[in-house]
Structures are given as structure tokens and as C-alpha cells.
Scaffold this motif. Structure first.
Motif, PDB file in Angstrom:
ATOM      1  N   HIS A  84      14.276   9.860  -5.067  1.00  0.00           N
ATOM      2  CA  HIS A  84      12.952   9.661  -4.466  1.00  0.00           C
ATOM      3  C   HIS A  84      11.959  10.562  -5.202  1.00  0.00           C
ATOM      4  CE1 HIS A  84      10.337   9.788  -0.566  1.00  0.00           C
ATOM      5  NE2 HIS A  84       9.848   8.952  -1.467  1.00  0.00           N
ATOM      6  N   ARG A  86       8.178  11.330  -5.821  1.00  0.00           N
ATOM      7  CA  ARG A  86       6.834  11.103  -5.289  1.00  0.00           C
ATOM      8  C   ARG A  86       5.787  11.285  -6.387  1.00  0.00           C
ATOM      9  NH1 ARG A  86       6.888  11.337   0.378  1.00  0.00           N
ATOM     10  NH2 ARG A  86       8.829  12.185   1.216  1.00  0.00           N
ATOM     11  N   ALA A  94       4.373   2.770  -2.849  1.00  0.00           N
ATOM     12  CA  ALA A  94       5.824   2.983  -2.918  1.00  0.00           C
ATOM     13  C   ALA A  94       6.459   1.791  -3.620  1.00  0.00           C
ATOM     14  CB  ALA A  94       6.402   3.140  -1.520  1.00  0.00           C
ATOM     15  N   THR A 130       5.034   5.913  -6.166  1.00  0.00           N
ATOM     16  CA  THR A 130       6.088   6.772  -5.654  1.00  0.00           C
ATOM     17  C   THR A 130       7.336   5.907  -5.716  1.00  0.00           C
ATOM     18  OG1 THR A 130       4.731   8.175  -4.262  1.00  0.00           O
ATOM     19  CG2 THR A 130       7.006   7.839  -3.570  1.00  0.00           C
ATOM     20  N   MET A 163      13.197   1.967   2.952  1.00  0.00           N
ATOM     21  CA  MET A 163      11.788   2.146   2.616  1.00  0.00           C
ATOM     22  C   MET A 163      10.898   2.314   3.848  1.00  0.00           C
ATOM     23  SD  MET A 163      11.689   2.291  -0.654  1.00  0.00           S
ATOM     24  CE  MET A 163      10.002   2.007  -1.170  1.00  0.00           C
ATOM     25  N   THR A 164      11.166   1.556   4.909  1.00  0.00           N
ATOM     26  CA  THR A 164      10.260   1.572   6.068  1.00  0.00           C
ATOM     27  C   THR A 164      10.716   2.542   7.143  1.00  0.00           C
ATOM     28  OG1 THR A 164      11.396  -0.347   7.029  1.00  0.00           O
ATOM     29  CG2 THR A 164       9.456  -0.783   5.663  1.00  0.00           C
ATOM     30  N   TYR A 169       7.418   4.121   4.586  1.00  0.00           N
ATOM     31  CA  TYR A 169       6.418   3.510   3.714  1.00  0.00           C
ATOM     32  C   TYR A 169       5.916   2.205   4.308  1.00  0.00           C
ATOM     33  CZ  TYR A 169       7.459   6.969   0.187  1.00  0.00           C
ATOM     34  OH  TYR A 169       7.609   8.151  -0.481  1.00  0.00           O
ATOM     35  N   ARG A 171       2.983   0.822   3.687  1.00  0.00           N
ATOM     36  CA  ARG A 171       2.349   0.012   2.637  1.00  0.00           C
ATOM     37  C   ARG A 171       3.381  -0.812   1.907  1.00  0.00           C
ATOM     38  NH1 ARG A 171      -1.054   2.882  -1.444  1.00  0.00           N
ATOM     39  NH2 ARG A 171      -1.590   0.772  -2.027  1.00  0.00           N
ATOM     40  N   PHE A 172       4.581  -0.295   1.785  1.00  0.00           N
ATOM     41  CA  PHE A 172       5.652  -1.055   1.165  1.00  0.00           C
ATOM     42  C   PHE A 172       5.964  -2.281   2.032  1.00  0.00           C
ATOM     43  CE2 PHE A 172      10.117  -2.167   1.000  1.00  0.00           C
ATOM     44  CZ  PHE A 172      10.302  -2.386  -0.344  1.00  0.00           C
TER      45      PHE A 172
END
Length: 181
Positions: A84, A86, A94, A130, A163-164, A169, A171-172
Motif C-alpha cells: 500500500h 500512498r 486509489a 495511491t 479497497m472499500t 477508499y 472514491r475507488f
């Protein structure tokens, strides 16, 4: 959130045992043709085995991977390893990058800086990401013996969860659509 730092520390005895197994391979007869119609030539395979047994420098690869921020988390009862990195640029989107079968997150060690800090390579900071690079379940450092295994249909939803739900994230998620389909 169950995220644990991860460091690769392969004992030297395990590496030497692997090298010994490669060195003591029982080779089949050479192929009966002079081309690759019967597969990879024996001479090529023997040279590859020699390289892995004596020239490949795992400790250099291990050190380069350990220089990256690596983590482990559990998703649906399975340990999932991921890198990961950033971006230091505000509003970086992301991005998940995944390797194929077979493969590993090692494939991404050269592109991670380019994706997370494009300005360092002459690019626009607004184009930075990221980056999350998980090891596919059953490969690299994802999955421990005795754990349930993921099937192909389980990987996309698991990575969407990473991811969520695990990393948060949103936005992902807004960019990704329905990962469970």
C-alpha cells in the motif's frame, strides 16, 4: 480494521533447502526434436534451474520488497497480503494493481514510484495514484496452509472489500461499479 504490518523474513535454511531441491531435480530424457514443439527445451530448463539454485539473489529481492509498505489483513477467513503506497499528492485516486497467474507483487516494484509520484519522473502531480497491490490468494504471501481457499469468482469481491471496507477508499468504490456481479 485488522491491518497488520508485514515483513518478509524467509529463513536461510528454507532458501537452502529449496536450492538443494532444485539442484537435485531428476530430469527426464531430452526431447526428441530440435525445436520447441514438445515444449521448452531441456537445456533451457536446466540452465534456468542452475540460475535459481546458484545465481538468483533472493535477499536483494526481499530487501526491495521490505522497503515497500506491506501489510496483511483477513478477508473472508483468508490472509491477504498487500503493498500500500500512498501518494503524497492531494486528491490522488486509489488504484489497485493485480498480477496474473502465476505472478507476484514483485512485478510492480518499478512502477509504484511512477504511479504514486509522477512528478519525480517528469509527469503531472495531478496524475498520481495511491496504489494497492495485493498478492492474489494462493500466491506470494496471501494464504496460509490450512485456510480456506478462494476461487476465481471470489477474488474481485475480496479485492473490492480490501479497497472499500478495509482501506476505506470510497472514491475507488464510486469508480468501480458492482464488483460482486
Amino acid at each position: 480494521n485488522g491491518i497488520r504490518p508485514f515483513l518478509i523474513e524467509i529463513p536461510e535454511a528454507e532458501l537452502e533447502a529449496l536450492r538443494a531441491r532444485v539442484r537435485t531435480t531428476r530430469w527426464p530424457e531430452d526431447e526428441t526434436v530440435a525445436d520447441q514443439t514438445q515444449g521448452v527445451q531441456s537445456a533451457t530448463m536446466r540452465e534456468l534451474a542452475r540460475y535459481w539454485a546458484s545465481d538468483y539473489d533472493w535477499r536483494t529481492v526481499e530487501a526491495k520488497l521490505n522497503a515497500l509498505p506491506q501489510f496483511m489483513t483477513e478477508i473472508d477467513g483468508l490472509d491477504v497480503h498487500f503493498i500500500h503506497v500512498r501518494s503524497q499528492h492531494e486528491n490522488a485516486l486509489a488504484l489497485i494493481v493485480t498480477h496474473g497467474w502465476p505472478g507476484s507483487v514483485w512485478e510492480f516494484h518499478k512502477i509504484l514510484p511512477m504511479l504514486t509520484d509522477p512528478a519525480r519522473f517528469g509527469g503531472d502531480p495531478a496524475d498520481s495514484f495511491t496504489v494497492v497491490a495485493p498478492s492474489l490468494p494462493g500466491y506470494g504471501f496471501s494464504f496460509a496452509p490450512g485456510q480456506a481457499r478462494f476461487g476465481i469468482a471470489d477474488i474481485a469481491p475480496a479485492f473490492a472489500t480490501l479497497m472499500t471496507d478495509v482501506l476505506g477508499y470510497e472514491r475507488f468504490a464510486a469508480q468501480g461499479g458492482d464488483w460482486g456481479a
